[in-house]
Design a protein around this motif. Sequence first.
Motif, short mmCIF file in Angstrom:
data_model
loop_
_atom_site.label_atom_id
_atom_site.label_comp_id
_atom_site.label_asym_id
_atom_site.label_seq_id
_atom_site.Cartn_x
_atom_site.Cartn_y
_atom_site.Cartn_z
N ALA A 161 -22.55 -48.07 4.03
CA ALA A 161 -21.67 -47.85 2.87
C ALA A 161 -20.43 -47.06 3.27
O ALA A 161 -19.34 -47.30 2.74
CB ALA A 161 -22.44 -47.13 1.77
N ARG A 162 -20.58 -46.11 4.18
CA ARG A 162 -19.46 -45.28 4.61
C ARG A 162 -18.34 -46.11 5.21
O ARG A 162 -17.16 -45.73 5.16
CB ARG A 162 -19.96 -44.25 5.63
N GLN A 163 -18.69 -47.26 5.78
CA GLN A 163 -17.69 -48.14 6.40
C GLN A 163 -17.07 -49.13 5.41
O GLN A 163 -16.34 -50.02 5.81
CB GLN A 163 -18.33 -48.89 7.56
N GLY A 164 -17.38 -48.96 4.13
CA GLY A 164 -16.75 -49.77 3.10
C GLY A 164 -17.46 -51.07 2.78
O GLY A 164 -16.90 -51.92 2.07
N ALA A 165 -18.67 -51.25 3.27
CA ALA A 165 -19.42 -52.47 2.97
C ALA A 165 -19.91 -52.44 1.52
O ALA A 165 -20.29 -51.40 1.00
CB ALA A 165 -20.60 -52.61 3.91
N SER A 166 -19.92 -53.61 0.89
CA SER A 166 -20.45 -53.71 -0.47
C SER A 166 -21.81 -54.40 -0.50
O SER A 166 -22.46 -54.45 -1.54
CB SER A 166 -19.47 -54.47 -1.37
N LEU A 167 -22.26 -54.93 0.66
CA LEU A 167 -23.54 -55.61 0.74
C LEU A 167 -24.29 -55.17 1.99
O LEU A 167 -23.70 -55.09 3.08
CB LEU A 167 -23.34 -57.13 0.78
N LEU A 168 -25.58 -54.91 1.82
CA LEU A 168 -26.46 -54.56 2.93
C LEU A 168 -27.49 -55.67 3.07
O LEU A 168 -28.21 -55.98 2.12
CB LEU A 168 -27.15 -53.22 2.66
N LEU A 169 -27.55 -56.31 4.24
CA LEU A 169 -28.54 -57.33 4.51
C LEU A 169 -29.80 -56.70 5.09
O LEU A 169 -29.71 -55.80 5.93
CB LEU A 169 -28.00 -58.36 5.49
N CYS A 170 -30.95 -57.21 4.65
CA CYS A 170 -32.23 -56.70 5.15
C CYS A 170 -33.08 -57.86 5.65
O CYS A 170 -33.91 -58.39 4.91
CB CYS A 170 -32.95 -55.94 4.03
N PRO A 171 -32.87 -58.29 6.91
CA PRO A 171 -33.81 -59.24 7.50
C PRO A 171 -35.16 -58.55 7.68
O PRO A 171 -35.23 -57.45 8.24
CB PRO A 171 -33.18 -59.58 8.85
N ALA A 172 -36.23 -59.17 7.19
CA ALA A 172 -37.55 -58.54 7.24
C ALA A 172 -38.59 -59.55 7.70
O ALA A 172 -38.35 -60.76 7.67
CB ALA A 172 -37.92 -57.97 5.86
N ASN A 173 -39.75 -59.04 8.11
CA ASN A 173 -40.85 -59.90 8.50
C ASN A 173 -42.14 -59.20 8.13
O ASN A 173 -42.68 -58.42 8.90
CB ASN A 173 -40.80 -60.22 10.00
N VAL A 191 -38.47 -49.44 -2.53
CA VAL A 191 -37.84 -48.71 -1.42
C VAL A 191 -36.40 -49.13 -1.25
O VAL A 191 -35.48 -48.30 -1.12
CB VAL A 191 -38.64 -48.92 -0.12
N ARG A 192 -36.15 -50.42 -1.25
CA ARG A 192 -34.80 -50.93 -1.06
C ARG A 192 -33.89 -50.56 -2.22
O ARG A 192 -32.70 -50.26 -2.04
CB ARG A 192 -34.86 -52.45 -0.87
N GLY A 193 -34.46 -50.57 -3.43
CA GLY A 193 -33.68 -50.18 -4.59
C GLY A 193 -33.18 -48.75 -4.52
O GLY A 193 -32.08 -48.44 -5.00
N ALA A 194 -33.98 -47.88 -3.93
CA ALA A 194 -33.54 -46.48 -3.78
C ALA A 194 -32.31 -46.40 -2.90
O ALA A 194 -31.38 -45.62 -3.16
CB ALA A 194 -34.68 -45.64 -3.19
N ARG A 195 -32.25 -47.22 -1.85
CA ARG A 195 -31.07 -47.23 -0.98
C ARG A 195 -29.84 -47.73 -1.73
O ARG A 195 -28.73 -47.24 -1.53
CB ARG A 195 -31.32 -48.12 0.24
N CYS A 196 -30.03 -48.71 -2.60
CA CYS A 196 -28.90 -49.22 -3.40
C CYS A 196 -28.36 -48.13 -4.33
O CYS A 196 -27.14 -47.93 -4.41
CB CYS A 196 -29.35 -50.42 -4.24
N ARG A 197 -29.24 -47.43 -4.99
CA ARG A 197 -28.80 -46.37 -5.92
C ARG A 197 -28.10 -45.24 -5.18
O ARG A 197 -27.13 -44.67 -5.69
CB ARG A 197 -30.00 -45.83 -6.71
N GLU A 198 -28.57 -44.92 -4.00
CA GLU A 198 -27.96 -43.83 -3.22
C GLU A 198 -26.57 -44.17 -2.71
O GLU A 198 -25.73 -43.28 -2.55
CB GLU A 198 -28.87 -43.49 -2.04
N THR A 199 -26.33 -45.45 -2.45
CA THR A 199 -25.08 -45.84 -1.79
C THR A 199 -24.13 -46.64 -2.67
O THR A 199 -22.95 -46.78 -2.34
CB THR A 199 -25.39 -46.70 -0.55
N GLY A 200 -24.64 -47.22 -3.75
CA GLY A 200 -23.81 -48.06 -4.60
C GLY A 200 -23.55 -49.44 -4.04
O GLY A 200 -22.61 -50.12 -4.48
#
Length: 253
Positions: A161-173, A191-200
């Motif tokens: 988020a600090r680098q100005g990204a508006s989307l975070l991709l989470c490849p998972a397995n 868990v992932r929702g908490a990261r969204c709320r923290e960073t916007g």
Amino acid sequence: MKEATASFRVAAAQTPEFREDVAGALAYLAQVMMQAQREGATLLCLPEGYLQGYLTEDEPARRHALDLGSARFGEILAALPDQAPTTVVGLIEVEDGVLYNTAVVIRGRSVEGRYRKRHLLPGERCFQAGEETPTFEAGGLRFGINICFDTNFPEAAVEVARQGASLLLCPANNMLRQPAATAWKDRHNAVRGARCRETGVWMMSSDVTGARGDRIAWGPTAILNPAGEVAAQLPLDAPGLLVFDLPGRDPAG
């Protein structure tokens, strides 16, 4: 009157598990890339370790690992569709004899960049942790990557988020043994929702589905909004392609 903000069409694939079957994974990948192209997606995400399988024992991981600068990987790129969205694919990478759990960013049959998983589980001892958190751009959309377990660490999302990204991709397995799969079935998005709320930022996950022996995978493959709410999600028990129109940022906001 205020102009409507542009949107970005993104896609996430929920796939079968291809384990030590690069040819099968590559054929399926080409089909998904063409489908995403037909749907008008700008960006496509595949699961963690997608290409060779999530191999965590040194011998099979090393046997199937790919050097991104090698002729072999060049042949893989050449087999992909010539017209496709920017595509993020999980794979096992080797460089100078060191293994990495990597997500590679592919654009136009060439490597745009890579992200190496920075937070490794105890069972991932065959890999070395990455040291960088780059961000990328696809059609005007800036995005970053956290691979699966990375999302348990707030600082990993904050750096994106600090680098100005508006989307975070989470490849998972999450091909897990039955008890763990059941316990975590409804917890990944929390868990992932908490990261969204923290960073916007928005988050898009991509996972495998199916069963293998005593293991089962239920994803989820989903889109979470900056409030940490599920905006869209595929059913847990079948392959599919999730396509979503991500709102652009309001320049006046």
